[in-house]
Design a protein around this motif. Structure first.
Motif, mmCIF file in Angstrom:
data_model
loop_
_atom_site.group_PDB
_atom_site.id
_atom_site.type_symbol
_atom_site.label_atom_id
_atom_site.label_comp_id
_atom_site.label_asym_id
_atom_site.label_seq_id
_atom_site.Cartn_x
_atom_site.Cartn_y
_atom_site.Cartn_z
ATOM 1 N N LEU A 153 -73.618 -20.519 -57.149
ATOM 2 C CA LEU A 153 -74.405 -20.643 -58.372
ATOM 3 C C LEU A 153 -75.214 -21.937 -58.355
ATOM 4 C CD1 LEU A 153 -75.038 -19.508 -61.227
ATOM 5 C CD2 LEU A 153 -73.141 -20.927 -62.069
ATOM 6 N N VAL A 154 -76.505 -21.821 -58.617
ATOM 7 C CA VAL A 154 -77.380 -22.992 -58.690
ATOM 8 C C VAL A 154 -78.210 -22.904 -59.959
ATOM 9 C CG1 VAL A 154 -77.504 -23.349 -56.200
ATOM 10 C CG2 VAL A 154 -79.164 -21.836 -57.320
ATOM 11 N N GLY A 155 -78.841 -24.018 -60.294
ATOM 12 C CA GLY A 155 -79.647 -24.072 -61.491
ATOM 13 C C GLY A 155 -81.128 -23.953 -61.204
ATOM 14 N N VAL A 156 -81.930 -24.484 -62.099
ATOM 15 C CA VAL A 156 -83.383 -24.442 -61.974
ATOM 16 C C VAL A 156 -83.815 -25.117 -60.671
ATOM 17 C CG1 VAL A 156 -85.514 -25.318 -62.980
ATOM 18 C CG2 VAL A 156 -83.749 -24.376 -64.469
ATOM 19 N N GLY A 157 -84.700 -24.450 -59.951
ATOM 20 C CA GLY A 157 -85.190 -25.005 -58.702
ATOM 21 C C GLY A 157 -84.171 -25.018 -57.587
ATOM 22 N N GLY A 158 -83.070 -24.265 -57.746
ATOM 23 C CA GLY A 158 -82.028 -24.216 -56.720
ATOM 24 C C GLY A 158 -81.139 -25.438 -56.675
ATOM 25 N N ALA A 159 -81.196 -26.276 -57.708
ATOM 26 C CA ALA A 159 -80.400 -27.507 -57.726
ATOM 27 C C ALA A 159 -78.937 -27.208 -58.045
ATOM 28 C CB ALA A 159 -80.958 -28.475 -58.761
ATOM 29 N N PRO A 160 -77.993 -27.935 -57.428
ATOM 30 C CA PRO A 160 -76.572 -27.732 -57.725
ATOM 31 C C PRO A 160 -76.234 -28.157 -59.149
ATOM 32 C CG PRO A 160 -76.883 -29.655 -56.334
ATOM 33 C CD PRO A 160 -78.213 -28.976 -56.417
ATOM 34 N N LEU A 161 -75.218 -27.524 -59.691
ATOM 35 C CA LEU A 161 -74.799 -27.825 -61.056
ATOM 36 C C LEU A 161 -73.795 -28.968 -61.071
ATOM 37 C CD1 LEU A 161 -74.330 -24.197 -62.402
ATOM 38 C CD2 LEU A 161 -76.294 -25.697 -62.721
ATOM 39 N N LYS A 162 -73.813 -29.707 -62.180
ATOM 40 C CA LYS A 162 -72.876 -30.798 -62.380
ATOM 41 C C LYS A 162 -72.317 -30.703 -63.785
ATOM 42 C CE LYS A 162 -75.527 -33.890 -59.333
ATOM 43 N NZ LYS A 162 -74.535 -33.900 -58.236
ATOM 44 N N ALA B 42 -63.221 -22.260 -62.017
ATOM 45 C CA ALA B 42 -64.341 -22.630 -61.142
ATOM 46 C C ALA B 42 -65.481 -21.629 -61.285
ATOM 47 C CB ALA B 42 -63.868 -22.669 -59.695
ATOM 48 N N LEU B 43 -66.699 -22.148 -61.266
ATOM 49 C CA LEU B 43 -67.871 -21.279 -61.236
ATOM 50 C C LEU B 43 -68.078 -20.771 -59.820
ATOM 51 C CD1 LEU B 43 -70.263 -23.455 -63.441
ATOM 52 C CD2 LEU B 43 -69.181 -21.296 -64.100
ATOM 53 N N ALA C 43 -83.380 -18.624 -64.105
ATOM 54 C CA ALA C 43 -82.394 -19.578 -63.590
ATOM 55 C C ALA C 43 -81.521 -20.109 -64.722
ATOM 56 C CB ALA C 43 -83.106 -20.726 -62.878
ATOM 57 N N HIS C 44 -82.149 -20.403 -65.846
ATOM 58 C CA HIS C 44 -81.419 -20.890 -67.025
ATOM 59 C C HIS C 44 -80.390 -19.845 -67.473
ATOM 60 C CE1 HIS C 44 -81.254 -23.283 -70.864
ATOM 61 N NE2 HIS C 44 -80.822 -22.113 -71.306
ATOM 62 N N GLN C 45 -80.856 -18.600 -67.603
ATOM 63 C CA GLN C 45 -79.983 -17.520 -68.056
ATOM 64 C C GLN C 45 -78.840 -17.257 -67.077
ATOM 65 O OE1 GLN C 45 -79.240 -15.755 -70.515
ATOM 66 N NE2 GLN C 45 -78.034 -14.121 -69.544
ATOM 67 N N SER C 46 -79.093 -17.366 -65.781
ATOM 68 C CA SER C 46 -78.034 -17.098 -64.800
ATOM 69 C C SER C 46 -76.897 -18.106 -64.926
ATOM 70 C CB SER C 46 -78.600 -17.106 -63.372
ATOM 71 O OG SER C 46 -78.993 -18.405 -62.980
ATOM 72 N N VAL C 47 -77.244 -19.349 -65.246
ATOM 73 C CA VAL C 47 -76.207 -20.367 -65.441
ATOM 74 C C VAL C 47 -75.391 -20.046 -66.697
ATOM 75 C CG1 VAL C 47 -75.755 -22.806 -65.920
ATOM 76 C CG2 VAL C 47 -77.485 -22.160 -64.228
ATOM 77 N N ALA D 34 -73.082 -17.104 -66.094
ATOM 78 C CA ALA D 34 -71.919 -17.469 -65.284
ATOM 79 C C ALA D 34 -70.903 -18.251 -66.116
ATOM 80 C CB ALA D 34 -72.366 -18.293 -64.078
ATOM 81 N N LEU D 35 -71.384 -19.135 -66.960
ATOM 82 C CA LEU D 35 -70.471 -19.904 -67.823
ATOM 83 C C LEU D 35 -69.730 -18.985 -68.791
ATOM 84 C CD1 LEU D 35 -72.728 -22.982 -68.681
ATOM 85 C CD2 LEU D 35 -70.550 -23.043 -67.434
ATOM 86 N N THR D 36 -70.406 -17.928 -69.237
ATOM 87 C CA THR D 36 -69.794 -17.013 -70.204
ATOM 88 C C THR D 36 -68.587 -16.290 -69.612
ATOM 89 O OG1 THR D 36 -71.971 -16.711 -71.235
ATOM 90 C CG2 THR D 36 -70.286 -15.104 -71.800
ATOM 91 N N THR D 37 -68.515 -16.177 -68.294
ATOM 92 C CA THR D 37 -67.372 -15.502 -67.668
ATOM 93 C C THR D 37 -66.129 -16.390 -67.621
ATOM 94 O OG1 THR D 37 -67.943 -16.210 -65.416
ATOM 95 C CG2 THR D 37 -68.957 -14.169 -66.217
ATOM 96 N N VAL D 38 -66.304 -17.709 -67.815
ATOM 97 C CA VAL D 38 -65.153 -18.610 -67.695
ATOM 98 C C VAL D 38 -64.871 -19.394 -68.967
ATOM 99 C CG1 VAL D 38 -65.465 -18.852 -65.212
ATOM 100 C CG2 VAL D 38 -66.562 -20.494 -66.741
#
Length: 259
Positions: A22-31, A17-18, A71-75, A78-82
């Motif tokens: 964690l949110v994406g560009v503009g604070g939108a939830p990830l899918k 699980a992330l 925002a792009h880089q933060s996603v 986070a993915l790189t940790t899992v």
């Protein structure tokens, strides 16, 4: 108007699980959108910002670009940790889920090959800078030459010193790159950075990326650390670990740079 799909990365399916906040560009939830054994990590973005013409206009706004890039880089981070994500370019947008599925279908073979290349690996960046070192008081003395002849002699000496430093820096950087490439699954040489843009001190001699197994990263880092302060006037910088940005296209890490 329907929301667009902003895709950050393509991954193999993963169960971890992330982080909850964690949110994406503009604070939108990830899918996650799964198709053909691949997963696209995305979020919804408004067409008034990410349609072709609005996005093109936004690229002139450095603050907007910086915020979107963070925002792009933060996603990706986070993915790189899992998992080992395959990062997509900033602003990779599709009209709807169907468009994302079509991309995964049409490019599936290539995407799977790239994911196989980076599986279990991360990217490390290494830069070498040449920094001329002047003896104490040399600059002040140069400002007060005793004569025109002394001034020309000082300039000639400084130019010769700079030439020797540059030759030494190139030799050092070439040997370092050879050693690090041998410890990597693949390597890539980027153009030297422009000091006016990077704001880094010194002249960039080496700007390289290395694809290294996670289990080999400690040894790789130690190898780089041993070179620091090894040569007067040369500075070695290590960054990472990152997602495999430099190895996320078919032409990266190939040819004589690959191992």
């Amino acid at each position: 108007m329907n929301q667009l799909r902003y895709v950050y990365a393509v991954c193999r399916p993963f169960e971890a699980a992330l982080q909850a906040d964690l949110v994406g560009v503009g604070g939108a939830p990830l899918k996650q959108l799964a198709h053909g054994g691949l997963v696209a990590v995305l979020s919804h973005v408004p067409p008034e910002d990410f349609g072709y013409e609005p996005f093109k206009a936004h690229l002139e706004d450095l603050d907007w670009v910086s915020e979107t890039a963070r925002a792009h880089q933060s996603v990706i981070a986070a993915l790189t940790t899992v998992t080992c994500p395959l990062p997509l370019r900033l602003g990779t947008v599709f009209r709807d889920d169907s468009g994302v599925r079509t991309m995964l279908e049409d490019e599936g073979e290539q995407l799977r090959a790239l994911l196989a290349r980076i599986d279990g690996r991360v990217e490390w960046g290494v830069k070498v800078y040449a920094e001329p070192v002047e003896p104490a008081g040399a600059a002040a003395a140069a400002d007060r030459p005793a004569s025109g002849r002394d001034y020309l002699r000082m300039r000639r000496t400084r130019r010769q010193d700079a030439d020797r430093l540059w030759a030494r820096a190139e030799s050092f950087a070439q040997q370092l790159h050879t050693d690090l490439a041998a410890r990597s699954a693949a390597s890539r040489l980027h153009p030297p950075q422009n000091p006016a843009l990077s704001r880094a001190e010194g002249q960039n001699v080496l700007n390289a990326a290395y694809l290294v197994g996670r289990s080999d990263s400690e040894e790789f880092v130690e190898c780089v650390e041993r070179t620091k302060d090894q040569e007067p006037g040369l500075r070695v910088e290590l960054t990472g670990p990152w997602a495999a940005y430099s190895f996320s296209d078919p032409d990266s890490g190939t040819g004589e740079e690959a191992r």
